[in-house]
Design a protein around this motif. Structure first.
Motif, PDB file in Angstrom:
ATOM      1  N   PHE A  63     -15.839  -3.486  -4.161  1.00 46.85           N
ATOM      2  CA  PHE A  63     -16.604  -4.720  -4.026  1.00 46.85           C
ATOM      3  C   PHE A  63     -17.321  -4.783  -2.691  1.00 46.85           C
ATOM      4  O   PHE A  63     -18.533  -5.049  -2.623  1.00 46.85           O
ATOM      5  N   LEU A  64     -16.596  -4.536  -1.604  1.00 43.07           N
ATOM      6  CA  LEU A  64     -17.185  -4.672  -0.269  1.00 43.07           C
ATOM      7  C   LEU A  64     -18.291  -3.653  -0.026  1.00 43.07           C
ATOM      8  O   LEU A  64     -19.367  -3.985   0.487  1.00 43.07           O
ATOM      9  N   VAL A  65     -18.034  -2.388  -0.381  1.00 48.03           N
ATOM     10  CA  VAL A  65     -19.027  -1.345  -0.102  1.00 48.03           C
ATOM     11  C   VAL A  65     -20.242  -1.498  -1.012  1.00 48.03           C
ATOM     12  O   VAL A  65     -21.387  -1.320  -0.572  1.00 48.03           O
ATOM     13  N   SER A  66     -20.029  -1.857  -2.259  1.00 48.43           N
ATOM     14  CA  SER A  66     -21.158  -2.039  -3.177  1.00 48.43           C
ATOM     15  C   SER A  66     -22.025  -3.211  -2.759  1.00 48.43           C
ATOM     16  O   SER A  66     -23.253  -3.179  -2.889  1.00 48.43           O
ATOM     17  N   ARG A  67     -21.405  -4.237  -2.226  1.00 46.41           N
ATOM     18  CA  ARG A  67     -22.084  -5.505  -1.962  1.00 46.41           C
ATOM     19  C   ARG A  67     -22.799  -5.540  -0.615  1.00 46.41           C
ATOM     20  O   ARG A  67     -23.783  -6.260  -0.444  1.00 46.41           O
ATOM     21  N   PHE A 132     -19.174   7.405   5.459  1.00 49.65           N
ATOM     22  CA  PHE A 132     -19.509   5.984   5.395  1.00 49.65           C
ATOM     23  C   PHE A 132     -18.635   5.203   6.380  1.00 49.65           C
ATOM     24  O   PHE A 132     -17.485   5.571   6.654  1.00 49.65           O
ATOM     25  N   PRO A 133     -19.171   4.096   6.942  1.00 48.23           N
ATOM     26  CA  PRO A 133     -18.564   3.470   8.127  1.00 48.23           C
ATOM     27  C   PRO A 133     -17.404   2.517   7.854  1.00 48.23           C
ATOM     28  O   PRO A 133     -17.226   1.533   8.568  1.00 48.23           O
ATOM     29  N   VAL A 134     -16.603   2.787   6.819  1.00 45.97           N
ATOM     30  CA  VAL A 134     -15.407   1.987   6.578  1.00 45.97           C
ATOM     31  C   VAL A 134     -14.294   2.922   6.111  1.00 45.97           C
ATOM     32  O   VAL A 134     -14.532   3.847   5.325  1.00 45.97           O
ATOM     33  N   ARG A 135     -13.089   2.688   6.644  1.00 40.46           N
ATOM     34  CA  ARG A 135     -11.903   3.426   6.221  1.00 40.46           C
ATOM     35  C   ARG A 135     -10.862   2.418   5.761  1.00 40.46           C
ATOM     36  O   ARG A 135     -10.612   1.428   6.452  1.00 40.46           O
ATOM     37  N   MET A 136     -10.278   2.678   4.613  1.00 39.02           N
ATOM     38  CA  MET A 136      -9.237   1.777   4.115  1.00 39.02           C
ATOM     39  C   MET A 136      -8.017   2.599   3.715  1.00 39.02           C
ATOM     40  O   MET A 136      -8.143   3.642   3.070  1.00 39.02           O
ATOM     41  N   GLY A 137      -6.856   2.093   4.124  1.00 39.98           N
ATOM     42  CA  GLY A 137      -5.613   2.749   3.757  1.00 39.98           C
ATOM     43  C   GLY A 137      -4.530   1.731   3.475  1.00 39.98           C
ATOM     44  O   GLY A 137      -4.564   0.602   3.984  1.00 39.98           O
ATOM     45  N   VAL A 138      -3.562   2.113   2.647  1.00 43.19           N
ATOM     46  CA  VAL A 138      -2.411   1.260   2.357  1.00 43.19           C
ATOM     47  C   VAL A 138      -1.140   2.043   2.633  1.00 43.19           C
ATOM     48  O   VAL A 138      -1.104   3.272   2.480  1.00 43.19           O
ATOM     49  N   VAL A 139      -0.110   1.333   3.065  1.00 41.21           N
ATOM     50  CA  VAL A 139       1.212   1.919   3.246  1.00 41.21           C
ATOM     51  C   VAL A 139       2.039   1.569   2.021  1.00 41.21           C
ATOM     52  O   VAL A 139       2.143   0.391   1.645  1.00 41.21           O
ATOM     53  N   ARG A 140       2.606   2.593   1.398  1.00 42.27           N
ATOM     54  CA  ARG A 140       3.381   2.398   0.168  1.00 42.27           C
ATOM     55  C   ARG A 140       4.811   2.885   0.370  1.00 42.27           C
ATOM     56  O   ARG A 140       5.036   3.974   0.898  1.00 42.27           O
ATOM     57  N   GLN A 141       5.762   2.076  -0.055  1.00 44.01           N
ATOM     58  CA  GLN A 141       7.178   2.410   0.062  1.00 44.01           C
ATOM     59  C   GLN A 141       7.884   2.078  -1.249  1.00 44.01           C
ATOM     60  O   GLN A 141       7.757   0.959  -1.755  1.00 44.01           O
ATOM     61  N   SER A 142       8.586   3.054  -1.781  1.00 44.30           N
ATOM     62  CA  SER A 142       9.293   2.875  -3.055  1.00 44.30           C
ATOM     63  C   SER A 142       8.351   2.381  -4.148  1.00 44.30           C
ATOM     64  O   SER A 142       8.713   1.541  -4.977  1.00 44.30           O
ATOM     65  N   GLY A 143       7.108   2.874  -4.116  1.00 44.01           N
ATOM     66  CA  GLY A 143       6.137   2.521  -5.129  1.00 44.01           C
ATOM     67  C   GLY A 143       5.445   1.189  -4.929  1.00 44.01           C
ATOM     68  O   GLY A 143       4.555   0.832  -5.703  1.00 44.01           O
ATOM     69  N   ALA A 144       5.825   0.433  -3.885  1.00 41.93           N
ATOM     70  CA  ALA A 144       5.242  -0.892  -3.626  1.00 41.93           C
ATOM     71  C   ALA A 144       4.359  -0.850  -2.389  1.00 41.93           C
ATOM     72  O   ALA A 144       4.738  -0.253  -1.364  1.00 41.93           O
ATOM     73  N   LEU A 145       3.207  -1.496  -2.461  1.00 44.05           N
ATOM     74  CA  LEU A 145       2.315  -1.563  -1.302  1.00 44.05           C
ATOM     75  C   LEU A 145       2.850  -2.574  -0.299  1.00 44.05           C
ATOM     76  O   LEU A 145       3.241  -3.690  -0.667  1.00 44.05           O
ATOM     77  N   ALA A 146       2.859  -2.176   0.994  1.00 43.23           N
ATOM     78  CA  ALA A 146       3.442  -3.027   2.037  1.00 43.23           C
ATOM     79  C   ALA A 146       2.414  -3.513   3.045  1.00 43.23           C
ATOM     80  O   ALA A 146       2.464  -4.659   3.490  1.00 43.23           O
ATOM     81  N   HIS A 147       1.490  -2.642   3.464  1.00 42.17           N
ATOM     82  CA  HIS A 147       0.521  -3.004   4.498  1.00 42.17           C
ATOM     83  C   HIS A 147      -0.852  -2.451   4.142  1.00 42.17           C
ATOM     84  O   HIS A 147      -0.964  -1.415   3.474  1.00 42.17           O
ATOM     85  N   GLY A 151     -10.499   0.091   8.835  1.00 40.96           N
ATOM     86  CA  GLY A 151     -11.240   0.415  10.048  1.00 40.96           C
ATOM     87  C   GLY A 151     -12.735   0.437   9.784  1.00 40.96           C
ATOM     88  O   GLY A 151     -13.185   0.877   8.719  1.00 40.96           O
ATOM     89  N   TYR A 152     -13.502  -0.048  10.768  1.00 42.48           N
ATOM     90  CA  TYR A 152     -14.957  -0.114  10.639  1.00 42.48           C
ATOM     91  C   TYR A 152     -15.616   0.557  11.837  1.00 42.48           C
ATOM     92  O   TYR A 152     -15.112   0.485  12.968  1.00 42.48           O
ATOM     93  N   SER A 153     -16.761   1.152  11.598  1.00 44.57           N
ATOM     94  CA  SER A 153     -17.602   1.617  12.699  1.00 44.57           C
ATOM     95  C   SER A 153     -18.297   0.420  13.333  1.00 44.57           C
ATOM     96  O   SER A 153     -18.970  -0.355  12.644  1.00 44.57           O
ATOM     97  N   HIS A 154     -18.150   0.285  14.641  1.00 42.84           N
ATOM     98  CA  HIS A 154     -18.789  -0.824  15.351  1.00 42.84           C
ATOM     99  C   HIS A 154     -20.306  -0.665  15.378  1.00 42.84           C
ATOM    100  O   HIS A 154     -21.030  -1.633  15.616  1.00 42.84           O
TER     101      HIS A 154
END
Length: 474
Positions: A63-67, A132-147, A151-154
């Motif tokens: 959504f964010l990158v397309s928009r 592309f100037p955005v990086r997205m990551g998630v932390v997953r533990q025991s199959g569940a997303l936690a965080h 990150g964006y390029s200024h």
């Protein structure tokens, strides 16, 4: 802690594709990156609600990158290597962007894994030609997303632009992944074209005439004390001051003027007291969001404004009023062609026989510059002299990070909470103001920098306790 990284390619498609000249904001940050070697990346982290599905995070990224065209913009350089200013910005119509997944073991700390990913995103430069100037990551533990870590390029997005991105998520239907409203009409290519049109040139000309007038107000200045050169060259002094937080509230109540301007006044008085420089000079960050069409623009439109404040023959409250006027004008004239501004500074250096000493910065990152209500604990009442006196011994000062390069000879950042988690303990759980003073040790004595930070606190607190503070001439 064992971390296994994987990624999912998220496809995007959006409007506004094409190529054209860079915007003023892009050029300004690019110059800073090339001069200092810093990445300037902006990274945010947050815990995710329990049960957040991975598919939802994919939908958010798509959504964010397309928009927003700024998030699918690359840079093109003259010889293919980013050794000089960008020749063009190139907005892609479609493509793929990775969503990273950091899997950790059951006994590991998700917050620590998120911090590790945050640091990696912040310290790793973007490849502006093909990343592309955005990086997205998630932390997953025991199959569940936690965080979540983003990150964006200024170069492409400023702080207010990230806030605009967050607001725009209200237009994402989480069930279908579709938008419920059209995006902001203005993209980076249209913005660059407007800046180089007749109206943009007139605005830039007005702004640079103001810069020239402020430069003419600054007499020659040289440090009164010898510097204390160190390696790495740039050192950070961190002050955590509950008393300064109280003093700013008292000054707001007394003057009716927002604390950002009170801080600028305290900075100006401290510059005169400690460095013997009057008028003071500070480059402040101008968000430019007050300009038509910019409020919801997810792009880099912030630039520096030049702020010159005369402290001579004035009480502190009078300096506060002068600071408000100077900052308001600096903001109005903080929209200009950075190439022409660089030429103006070069002309000034040739005339003076050396560069003007204006690489001094004040960046108040606490929020808007409006008078703020007091805390809930005291019902919004201005703090008493007894409260201020009791808070002064709680001030903590220490030297922090050390870097080989930084942006400016003197760079003051102001926060209501230190952005690095391991420093939050400094506040002892109390409302406080953090001063992070970066200094070029080849220009200043370290003892002067500590005296400067303490002088800023002192002038605000003493004025709040009823003392009549008159600034020196410098």
């Amino acid at each position: 802690m064992a971390v296994t990284l994987s990624e999912i390619a998220v496809e995007f498609r959006g409007e506004g594709a094409g190529a054209g000249e860079p915007t003023w904001g892009q050029l300004g940050i690019w110059r800073t990156i090339r001069r200092t070697g810093r990445t300037m990346n902006i990274v945010v982290t947050m815990p995710l609600p329990e049960g957040t599905p991975l598919a939802e995070m994919q939908a958010v990224l798509r959504f964010l990158v397309s928009r927003h065209p700024a998030l699918r913009t690359l840079l093109r350089f003259e010889d293919g290597a980013p050794g000089g200013p960008p020749v063009q910005q190139v907005v892609a119509a479609s493509g793929r962007i990775p969503l990273q997944i950091a899997d950790i073991d059951d006994g590991d700390d998700p917050a620590a894994a998120a911090e590790e990913l945050r640091s990696r995103y912040e310290l790793t430069p973007f490849d502006y030609r093909c990343e592309f100037p955005v990086r997205m990551g998630v932390v997953r533990q025991s199959g569940a997303l936690a965080h979540l870590v983003v990150g964006y390029s200024h170069v492409m997005v400023d702080g207010a632009g990230i806030v605009a991105l967050s607001r725009d998520l209200a237009h994402l239907d989480r069930d279908t992944g579709r938008a419920t409203a059209p995006p902001a009409a203005l993209g980076p290519l249209e913005l660059a074209a407007a800046q180089r049109g007749a109206t943009g040139r007139r605005q830039s000309d007005r702004s640079l005439r103001y810069w020239a007038a402020q430069l003419d107000r600054l007499p020659a200045w040289h440090p009164a004390e010898p510097a204390t050169p160190r390696q790495p060259r740039f050192w950070e002094l961190v002050m955590c001051s509950p008393a300064l937080a109280l003093g700013l509230r008292a000054a707001e109540a007394r003057t009716g003027i927002g604390s950002t301007y009170v801080l600028l006044a305290a900075y100006s008085v401290a510059v005169a007291q400690v460095f013997g420089r009057n008028p003071s000079v500070a480059q402040i960050v101008v968000g430019n969001r007050f300009r038509p069409g910019f409020a919801d623009l997810a792009a880099q439109v912030s630039q520096h404004g030049i702020c010159v404040v005369d402290t001579a023959d004035a009480t502190f409250d009078e300096v506060v009023a002068r600071a408000q006027s100077a900052a308001t004008s600096a903001s109005f004239y903080g929209y200009y062609d950075p190439d022409r501004c660089a030429a103006l500074l070069a002309e000034s250096a040739a005339r003076l026989g050396g560069p003007p000493e204006i690489s001094w910065h004040l960046n108040d990152r606490r929020g808007v510059a409006a008078p703020q209500d007091g805390g809930a604990e005291d019902g919004g009442a201005a703090p008493t002299a007894r409260q201020l006196t009791a808070a002064l011994p709680l001030t903590e000062v220490r030297w922090g990070r050390k870097e080989p390069a930084f942006d400016g000879d003197l760079f003051l950042q102001v926060d209501s909470e230190h952005p690095l988690a391991d420093r939050r303990a400094l506040a002892r759980g109390l409302p406080a103001v953090y001063l992070e003073v970066w200094t070029d040790t080849h220009q200043f004595a370290l003892a002067q920098i500590e005296a400067f930070a303490r002088a800023m606190e002192s002038v605000v607190v003493e004025s709040a306790r009823g003392a009549r503070i008159t600034a020196p001439r410098g």
